[in-house]
Design a protein around this motif. Structure first.
Motif, PDB file in Angstrom:
ATOM      1  N   UNK A   1     -18.152 -26.722  33.861  1.00  0.00           N
ATOM      2  CA  UNK A   1     -18.687 -25.974  32.725  1.00  0.00           C
ATOM      3  C   UNK A   1     -19.132 -26.963  31.653  1.00  0.00           C
ATOM      4  N   UNK A   2     -20.360 -26.797  31.206  1.00  0.00           N
ATOM      5  CA  UNK A   2     -20.877 -27.684  30.161  1.00  0.00           C
ATOM      6  C   UNK A   2     -21.418 -26.860  28.998  1.00  0.00           C
ATOM      7  N   UNK A   3     -21.260 -27.434  27.806  1.00  0.00           N
ATOM      8  CA  UNK A   3     -21.871 -26.844  26.609  1.00  0.00           C
ATOM      9  C   UNK A   3     -21.389 -25.456  26.283  1.00  0.00           C
ATOM     10  N   UNK A   4     -20.152 -25.182  26.596  1.00  0.00           N
ATOM     11  CA  UNK A   4     -19.655 -23.821  26.365  1.00  0.00           C
ATOM     12  C   UNK A   4     -19.238 -23.636  24.911  1.00  0.00           C
ATOM     13  N   UNK A   5     -19.743 -22.567  24.325  1.00  0.00           N
ATOM     14  CA  UNK A   5     -19.339 -22.177  22.982  1.00  0.00           C
ATOM     15  C   UNK A   5     -18.801 -20.759  23.101  1.00  0.00           C
ATOM     16  N   UNK A   6     -17.558 -20.586  22.716  1.00  0.00           N
ATOM     17  CA  UNK A   6     -16.917 -19.294  22.945  1.00  0.00           C
ATOM     18  C   UNK A   6     -16.365 -18.736  21.643  1.00  0.00           C
ATOM     19  N   UNK A   7     -16.385 -17.424  21.549  1.00  0.00           N
ATOM     20  CA  UNK A   7     -15.811 -16.768  20.374  1.00  0.00           C
ATOM     21  C   UNK A   7     -14.488 -16.130  20.737  1.00  0.00           C
ATOM     22  N   UNK A   8     -13.529 -16.307  19.856  1.00  0.00           N
ATOM     23  CA  UNK A   8     -12.190 -15.769  20.082  1.00  0.00           C
ATOM     24  C   UNK A   8     -11.849 -14.861  18.912  1.00  0.00           C
ATOM     25  N   UNK A   9     -11.347 -13.691  19.237  1.00  0.00           N
ATOM     26  CA  UNK A   9     -10.986 -12.735  18.187  1.00  0.00           C
ATOM     27  C   UNK A   9      -9.690 -12.057  18.593  1.00  0.00           C
ATOM     28  N   UNK A  10      -8.744 -12.047  17.690  1.00  0.00           N
ATOM     29  CA  UNK A  10      -7.448 -11.390  17.903  1.00  0.00           C
ATOM     30  C   UNK A  10      -6.833 -11.776  19.241  1.00  0.00           C
ATOM     31  N   UNK A  11      -6.855 -13.058  19.525  1.00  0.00           N
ATOM     32  CA  UNK A  11      -6.207 -13.556  20.732  1.00  0.00           C
ATOM     33  C   UNK A  11      -7.006 -13.342  21.991  1.00  0.00           C
ATOM     34  N   UNK A  12      -8.229 -12.855  21.864  1.00  0.00           N
ATOM     35  CA  UNK A  12      -9.033 -12.556  23.048  1.00  0.00           C
ATOM     36  C   UNK A  12     -10.337 -13.337  23.037  1.00  0.00           C
ATOM     37  N   UNK A  13     -10.748 -13.718  24.230  1.00  0.00           N
ATOM     38  CA  UNK A  13     -12.055 -14.338  24.396  1.00  0.00           C
ATOM     39  C   UNK A  13     -13.072 -13.205  24.418  1.00  0.00           C
ATOM     40  N   UNK A  14     -13.911 -13.138  23.381  1.00  0.00           N
ATOM     41  CA  UNK A  14     -14.790 -11.978  23.270  1.00  0.00           C
ATOM     42  C   UNK A  14     -16.228 -12.276  23.666  1.00  0.00           C
ATOM     43  N   UNK A  15     -16.644 -13.518  23.549  1.00  0.00           N
ATOM     44  CA  UNK A  15     -18.018 -13.788  23.971  1.00  0.00           C
ATOM     45  C   UNK A  15     -18.236 -15.266  24.205  1.00  0.00           C
ATOM     46  N   UNK A  16     -19.241 -15.538  25.027  1.00  0.00           N
ATOM     47  CA  UNK A  16     -19.634 -16.907  25.338  1.00  0.00           C
ATOM     48  C   UNK A  16     -21.083 -17.037  24.888  1.00  0.00           C
ATOM     49  N   UNK A  17     -21.321 -17.961  23.978  1.00  0.00           N
ATOM     50  CA  UNK A  17     -22.642 -18.013  23.372  1.00  0.00           C
ATOM     51  C   UNK A  17     -23.608 -18.918  24.102  1.00  0.00           C
ATOM     52  N   UNK A  18     -23.101 -19.899  24.772  1.00  0.00           N
ATOM     53  CA  UNK A  18     -24.020 -20.806  25.451  1.00  0.00           C
ATOM     54  C   UNK A  18     -23.231 -21.569  26.500  1.00  0.00           C
TER      55      UNK A  18
END
Lengths: 193, 404
Positions: A136-153
């Motif tokens: 996996x390269x260049x991963x940008x992820x959003x975390x909210x309330x202990x959960x992985x909610x989205x992967x932006x790139x």
């Protein structure tokens, strides 16, 4: 080869055989070890042999239905940066953090096997080895309330290899999974309990 | 005129009253009542003073003093009234900005003839807590320090305040701290996700998760609608809340199913070709003659609706080859052959008998729901079950956090 995940799980079988279940069964049937073909001799006719090979191939192909999304999530759940972000956002309801991860590799190894029975007795035991590597390269992820909610790139290069009784049967060329796959995340994936 | 004391002189006159000599000669009853109570204690306060003290919490100190002088002192009766202020106003705070954050009345009832009963209005002063959310630690500190308040922070050092206690507008005595929790600042931009091919619901969720706004520009077709185009394109960095417009295209069929074609009478190769075009997959029925002959029966039946890629089980059967048209002069030859046939009959009968005693093995797939897939061989002399039993392995996942 580039794959855009739309919906439904991406499985090891799909990567290994380009989603062609028929081809999977054919290759797996061809990969039967000689110990199994020994059963062909004696009372079993040609049609029985073919039926048995087909059954083995179908069952073995089913064992390859490994959800690669699940593999990725299991790996990310172990990632220190994501876990730290999960802990922080869990402690602060409503908060959201975006984490950029360095290049990392998530690997899966499993050894399912198939028992062949004759008259109710196991006459042979066929071991399969499934290996999955995801870079996996260049991963940008959003975390909210202990959960992985989205992967932006980011990109995920997936390679799947299968061996039967230690002999390589199939190995996929690396396929590139173009992120984001945030659409499959729904309400988010719990990173910490 | 009643006196006023600061926190340093809080005991002031009371200290004198409660000196050892005085205390020994008088009966002192000390009662402390938070002002505003409607309980028996509050009623006692009012009865003792003839009037309930004015409510001054939340008022600037100057205004509170004026109100007390106007409404309370005249009702004092025999009471010797005063008020005291705590804590000290910090040096950096504008004294005129002080706000009363709490008040209480202390009564001293004495039966001594030479000393009047006394009542003190204690005022606690401080500041109104500002809204610190969204500020960095330093900005929050710069805001609370001139108000005489402290700051207790936790969380991400370079983050922003996302939660505070007490809440904004609460009243806090000088010297008390506001507890704040800081978290990483939310991004001001977002990456537009790839929406093409997604259902409308998934696209909406993706846009919302990215912090963007979803808008349908146009929609056409019926059935399940999926995104056919989007703007801005995926991968573009935009400001948060930017509108992402999508064009939706309906799938006429709605839920995807295919119709099973009739493949009976076709060769295995043709069956595979016909099914593959649908697309469906061929599974050879082991009860037939393997992959030889022509399709004799199939399941599901022709016309059934199934999911794309589903298996269609087909049993093939070898069809006896048609006898070639002969021009052989059977009549003359048949008579000559008759003798040979009769002579051979005994031998043929013996051969047939021996052949029929060979195990007539037939294979049938097992019909129950067991995970064991098996093929049953049946005859008068042989009864074997050949099965394959899967044993999944969940395996294990490893993570290499830094790839070099």
């Amino acid at each position: 080869m580039t794959v855009t995940l739309v919906d439904g799980p991406l499985t090891a079988r799909a990567v290994l055989f380009d989603g062609d279940g028929g081809e999977a069964a054919q290759k797996l049937g061809a990969g039967l070890p000689t110990t199994l073909t020994g059963l062909d001799r004696g009372a079993l006719s040609e049609s029985a042999r073919r039926a048995m090979h087909q059954d083995f191939a179908d069952v073995a192909a089913g064992l390859l239905d490994l959800d690669l999304g699940g593999v990725l999530v299991t790996g990310w759940c172990k990632h220190a940066q994501l876990r730290a972000a999960a802990q922080r956002t869990l402690a602060a309801p409503g908060s959201r953090e975006t984490v950029r991860l360095a290049e990392h590799r998530i690997s899966h190894t499993s050894s399912p096997h198939v028992d062949v029975l004759l008259g109710g007795t196991v006459v042979t035991h066929i071991k399969m080895t499934l290996g999955v590597d995801v870079d996996v390269t260049g991963l940008e992820a959003s975390v909210r309330e202990g959960r992985l909610v989205s992967l932006h790139s980011g990109d995920a290069a997936i390679t799947v290899a299968l061996a039967v009784e230690g002999a390589p049967v199939a190995r996929s060329k690396p396929i590139i999974l173009r992120l984001p796959i945030d659409l499959a995340l729904g309400e988010g994936l719990r990173l910490v309990s | 005129m009643p006196g006023r004391v600061g926190s340093h002189g809080a005991r002031g006159r009371f200290g004198n009253r409660l000196s050892g000599a005085t205390l020994g000669a008088t009966f002192v009853l000390l009662c402390v009542f938070p002002v505003g109570l409607t309980s028996a204690a509050g009623a006692s306060t009012a009865a003792a003073l003839n009037q309930e003290p004015p409510q001054v919490v939340g008022l600037p100190l100057d205004e509170a003093e004026q109100l007390i002088a106007r409404d309370w002192y005249p009702s004092a009766g025999p009471y010797d009234l005063q008020f005291e202020i705590t804590p000290d106003v910090p040096a950096q705070v504008d004294p005129t900005a002080s706000i009363v954050v709490a008040q209480e009345v202390v009564l001293y009832l004495e039966d001594s003839d030479d000393v009047s009963p006394a009542a003190t209005m204690r005022l606690t002063v401080g500041s109104r807590v500002p809204d610190l959310r969204g500020l960095s630690f330093q900005d929050a500190l710069d805001l609370v320090e001139p108000l005489g308040l402290g700051l207790e922070a936790s969380g991400v050092e370079d983050g922003v305040v996302i939660r505070q206690s007490p809440e904004a507008a609460a009243l806090l005595p000088y010297g008390d701290g506001v507890r704040v929790y800081l978290a990483a600042a939310p991004p001001s931009t977002a990456l537009v996700p790839n929406l093409v091919g997604l259902t409308e619901a998934l696209a909406q969720a993706a846009v919302a998760d990215a912090g963007l706004t979803y808008e349908v520009v146009s929609a056409s077709g019926t059935g399940e609608r999926r995104v056919s185009t989007q703007s801005p394109a995926s991968g573009v960095v935009v400001e948060l809340a930017t509108t992402v417009g999508v064009t939706l295209q309906g799938t006429v069929e709605g839920r995807q199913t295919v119709v099973v074609p009739d493949v009976t009478g076709l060769s295995p190769a043709d069956v595979a070709k016909v099914l593959g075009a649908v697309p469906l997959r061929l599974k050879v029925d082991a009860t037939g003659d393997g992959s030889q002959g022509l399709a004799a029966r199939q399941a599901p039946a022709p016309g059934s609706q199934v999911a794309p890629g589903a298996f269609v089980t087909v049993a093939f059967a070898v069809v006896p080859a048609p006898q070639p048209k002969d021009t052989f002069p059977w009549v003359p030859v048949s008579l000559a052959a008759a003798a040979v046939v009769v002579a051979a009959a005994g031998l043929a009968l013996r051969v047939h008998t021996r052949t029929s005693r060979q195990p007539a093995v037939r294979f049938e797939p097992r019909r129950d729901d067991s995970p064991v897939v098996s093929t049953r061989a049946t005859s008068d002399e042989v009864n074997l079950v050949v099965g394959v039993e899967p044993h999944p392995d969940p395996g294990h996942v490893t993570l290499e956090e830094e790839r070099t």
